[in-house]
Structures are given as structure tokens and as C-alpha cells.
Design an enzyme around this catalytic site. Structure first.
Site, short mmCIF file in Angstrom:
data_model
loop_
_atom_site.label_atom_id
_atom_site.label_comp_id
_atom_site.label_asym_id
_atom_site.label_seq_id
_atom_site.Cartn_x
_atom_site.Cartn_y
_atom_site.Cartn_z
N CYS A 129 16.70 -29.68 -11.79
CA CYS A 129 15.38 -30.19 -12.17
C CYS A 129 14.37 -29.09 -12.47
O CYS A 129 13.28 -29.38 -12.96
CB CYS A 129 14.84 -31.07 -11.04
SG CYS A 129 14.66 -30.12 -9.52
N ASP B 130 12.80 -27.32 -10.20
CA ASP B 130 11.84 -27.15 -9.11
C ASP B 130 12.11 -25.86 -8.34
O ASP B 130 13.23 -25.37 -8.32
CB ASP B 130 11.90 -28.35 -8.15
CG ASP B 130 11.34 -29.61 -8.80
OD1 ASP B 130 10.62 -29.49 -9.80
OD2 ASP B 130 11.61 -30.70 -8.29
N CYS C 189 9.64 -32.07 -5.81
CA CYS C 189 9.45 -33.51 -5.64
C CYS C 189 9.22 -33.86 -4.16
O CYS C 189 9.25 -32.99 -3.29
CB CYS C 189 10.70 -34.23 -6.13
SG CYS C 189 12.12 -33.92 -5.07
N CYS D 157 18.10 -32.24 -3.68
CA CYS D 157 16.80 -31.63 -3.35
C CYS D 157 16.84 -30.72 -2.11
O CYS D 157 16.23 -29.65 -2.13
CB CYS D 157 15.74 -32.72 -3.22
SG CYS D 157 15.67 -33.78 -4.70
S1 FES Z 1 13.84 -33.45 -8.12
FE1 FES Z 1 13.70 -31.27 -8.03
S2 FES Z 1 14.00 -30.77 -5.96
FE2 FES Z 1 13.90 -32.92 -6.02
#
Ligand code: FES
Length: 121
Positions: A33, A35, A58, A102
Site C-alpha cells: 500500500c 504506507d 491506515c 498491516c
Molecule cells: S493499508 Fe497500508 S498498512 Fe494498512
């Protein structure tokens, strides 16, 4: 979607801050993602005395960083190294299937912080 434990850690994250001059710092980036998370550890007498995190992630990532930093306090670095993503999933009482990647972000930040320590030895 999230259970009450996850919601609590998402809405009231513990240890969401930076430690200036932390003993160890590690970053994680989730290739799925995009992140990112940074983990800060203070180590005294061979044990983690303080653990904090910051993330652009998230709700499940925030909850993972929160529960991980709570879990790390008082652990030796060897004990910290035994934590895997599933440890966080279980401590959070489970995560939705699409959010199972995540906690990997938080654990990657931890492993990278511990690698810095190995490099210091
Ligand atoms: S969607 Fe990226 S860490 Fe949860």
C-alpha cells in the site's frame, strides 16, 4: 470492520510520538500500500525502556504500532526480536483479512531498528 481492541488502539493510539535521540530507530515501508512507519526505542540496561512510533498508515497500521510499542516496554532486544506480525494480530484480537499485511509494517520497523543494534555490536 474492526473489533473493539483494534478500534481502541486506532482511536487512542498509545506512544504516538518521536523520541529525540532515541537509542534505536527503524523504518518500515509496506510494498502493498506504500504506507510507512518509524519506530523509536530507548534501551537502558539491556531492556527497552521506551518505545514510540509515527506512521503514515491506515487504522490497522496505527493499531499495530500502538500495541507493538506497548508490548515492547521492558523486553530485552532478544525478546523483542521474537515478535512477528501474527503476534500483533493475536494481541489485537484479530484483523480483517484484507488488513493482515498491516502489522508487517510495524514488525519491519522493529526488525530494522534491531538491525541497527546488531550493526553497533
Ligand atoms: S493499508 Fe497500508 S498498512 Fe494498512
Amino acid at each position: 470492520m474492526y473489533n473493539p481492541i483494534v478500534l481502541d488502539h486506532f482511536q487512542n493510539p498509545r506512544n504516538l510520538s518521536e523520541i529525540p535521540n532515541a537509542t534505536l530507530v527503524g523504518m518500515g515501508a509496506n510494498p502493498i500500500c506504500g504506507d510507512v512507519m518509524t519506530l523509536y526505542l530507548d534501551v537502558k540496561d539491556g531492556k527497552i525502556s521506551k518505545a514510540t512510533f509515527k506512521t503514515l498508515g491506515c487504522g490497522a497500521a496505527i493499531a499495530s504500532g500502538s500495541i507493538l510499542t506497548e508490548m515492547l516496554k521492558g523486553k530485552t532486544l532478544l525478546e523483542a526480536n521474537t515478535i512477528v506480525p501474527q503476534t500483533l494480530v493475536e494481541a489485537l484480537g484479530g484483523l480483517p483479512k484484507i488488513k493482515l499485511h498491516c502489522p508487517e509494517l510495524a514488525v519491519e520497523a522493529l526488525k530494522n531498528a534491531l538491525k541497527v543494534q546488531e550493526g553497533k555490536n
